[in-house]
Design an enzyme around this catalytic site. Structure first.
Site, PDB file in Angstrom:
ATOM      1  N   THR A 162       1.162  -0.943  -0.112  1.00 31.39           N
ATOM      2  CA  THR A 162      -0.063   0.005   0.627  1.00 31.39           C
ATOM      3  C   THR A 162       0.624   1.768  -0.219  1.00 31.39           C
ATOM      4  OG1 THR A 162      -1.933  -1.562   1.139  1.00 31.39           O
ATOM      5  CG2 THR A 162      -1.797   1.415   1.330  1.00 31.39           C
ATOM      6  N   GLU A 365      -3.367  -8.393   6.041  1.00 33.90           N
ATOM      7  CA  GLU A 365      -3.514  -8.835   7.160  1.00 33.90           C
ATOM      8  C   GLU A 365      -3.730 -10.444   7.562  1.00 33.90           C
ATOM      9  OE1 GLU A 365      -4.079  -5.691  10.264  1.00 33.90           O
ATOM     10  OE2 GLU A 365      -3.899  -4.251   8.612  1.00 33.90           O
TER      11      GLU A 365
END
Length: 384
Positions: A162, A365
């Site tokens: 990201t 995650e």
């Protein structure tokens, strides 16, 4: 937005409810959700978040208690996801994830300078851990960092990062070899303009600033190591311990928006001579959406309360919250698309965008399957 019933539970204190009420009325800046260049809208959003003092809640100031109120982070992510979509939510949380290893490692003069700028929304932060063959299995990281005098020379590739290509600095995890597996990883603070570092954007199903980082004989001063040699795995796990439960909160925000949009849709659209809302099958689906959403919300805020209460890592609670909330949100948004019919799969409609936003959350995650392993292993481990 409509107040969430979860906000009235004992898991939240009065200052959390005040924060939620303030954010529900905050004039969030409008930015393009699917820009050709993510840099300008992300910087606009970060400056607005800083002006509203929201970045203060995820980047502790030097001399502070160096702690993050996880329930506040969850509330902010839920409301940003509901009101403003994925770009605002991602811009917020990545400032935390991209800087947490610096203060978790003890800070220092260099870290303080970077933390201050990030807290003020002047720079974009990023955390580079995932590789083509190393995602949930952190021990498989193959990027190398070889000591050469006062420097380390890094070679390798990171992917799905990201803010890759728009970040001003990265915390990059590489193998320094102090031990086998995860214990031989170290982290480095690297400026985006460092020679040997290049970025390439990737096109995700949901509009998302991210891509590939390549390191080709990238030379970094040993003073840029974050924490002690071999400590990167611990720093990464501490970072995810803080922010993983908030993934579930963002999923709640997307799903709650989908539910509200669906309620409005079925209340205003007629089918077979009567409002859709009067059809028992539709009512059943609305009930299922609501039950799934509220149950997931309780899991998320219980886990966040456990973290804030100092009850340890709360590994099982956090994994349960992330798993249940993202799976429930996927179910809720999918049902919304179904009830919208053709309009639900029309590119650019709200529920179509929500469908693309929610799908990756079951992967990043820690994928749902990994969360199940974590939960089961915690339950099955010997008890003293």
């Amino acid at each position: 937005m409509t107040p969430s019933p979860i906000w009235a539970t004992p898991f939240l204190d009065d200052h959390h409810r005040a924060l939620a009420a303030r954010l529900a009325e905050w004039s969030i800046p409008h930015v393009e959700e699917e820009p050709a260049d993510f840099g300008p809208p992300v910087r606009t959003m970060l400056r607005a978040l800083a002006d509203e003092a929201l970045l203060d809640l995820i980047i502790p100031a030097a001399g502070s208690t160096l702690a993050v109120d996880v329930r506040s982070v969850c509330l902010i992510r839920e409301i940003l996801a509901y009101r403003s979509g994925g770009l605002a939510d991602t811009a917020f949380v990545m400032q935390g994830i991209g800087t947490a290893p610096l203060w978790l490692a003890g800070g220092g003069a260099l870290a303080g300078e970077y933390l201050d700028r990030a807290r003020q929304g002047r720079t974009i932060a990023a955390f580079a851990l995932t590789e083509p063959d190393a995602g949930s299995d952190v021990a498989a990281v193959a990027t190398t960092a070889v000591r050469d005098g006062d420097d380390y020379v890094l070679n390798g590739t990171k992917t799905y990062i990201t803010n890759a290509g728009i970040a001003d600095h990265y915390v990059i995890v590489a193998r320094t070899g102090e031990a086998e597996g995860a214990r031989g990883l170290s982290a480095f603070l690297v400026d985006a303009d460092t020679p040997g570092l290049s970025a390439e954007t990737q096109d995700f199903v949901a509009a998302h600033a991210g891509g590939i980082l390549r390191m080709n004989d990238m030379r970094v001063s040993a003073s840029r190591m974050v924490g002690a040699p071999g400590s990167a795995f611990k720093l990464a796990m501490q970072t995810f311990d803080i922010f993983r439960v908030s993934v579930g909160a963002a999923a709640l925000g997307f799903a709650r928006r989908a539910l509200d949009e669906t309620v409005e849709r079925v209340g205003s659209r007629a089918m077979f001579g009567k409002p859709m809302a009067a059809i028992e099958g539709v009512q059943s689906k609305i009930a299922d959406m609501t039950v799934a959403l509220e149950g997931a919300g309780l899991q998320v805020y219980r886990a966040a309360w456990s973290k804030d209460a100092g009850l340890g890592r709360c590994t099982r609670e956090v994994s349960m919250a992330k798993l249940v909330a993202t799976e429930a949100a996927q179910e809720v948004v999918d049902t919304a698309v179904q009830l919208f019919g053709g309009a639900g799969v029309l590119r650019g409609s709200i529920v179509e965008r929500l469908y693309r936003e929610i799908r990756p959350m079951r992967i990043y995650e820690g994928a749902s399957e990994v969360q199940k392993l974590v939960i089961a292993r915690d339950i099955l481990k010997p008890r003293s």
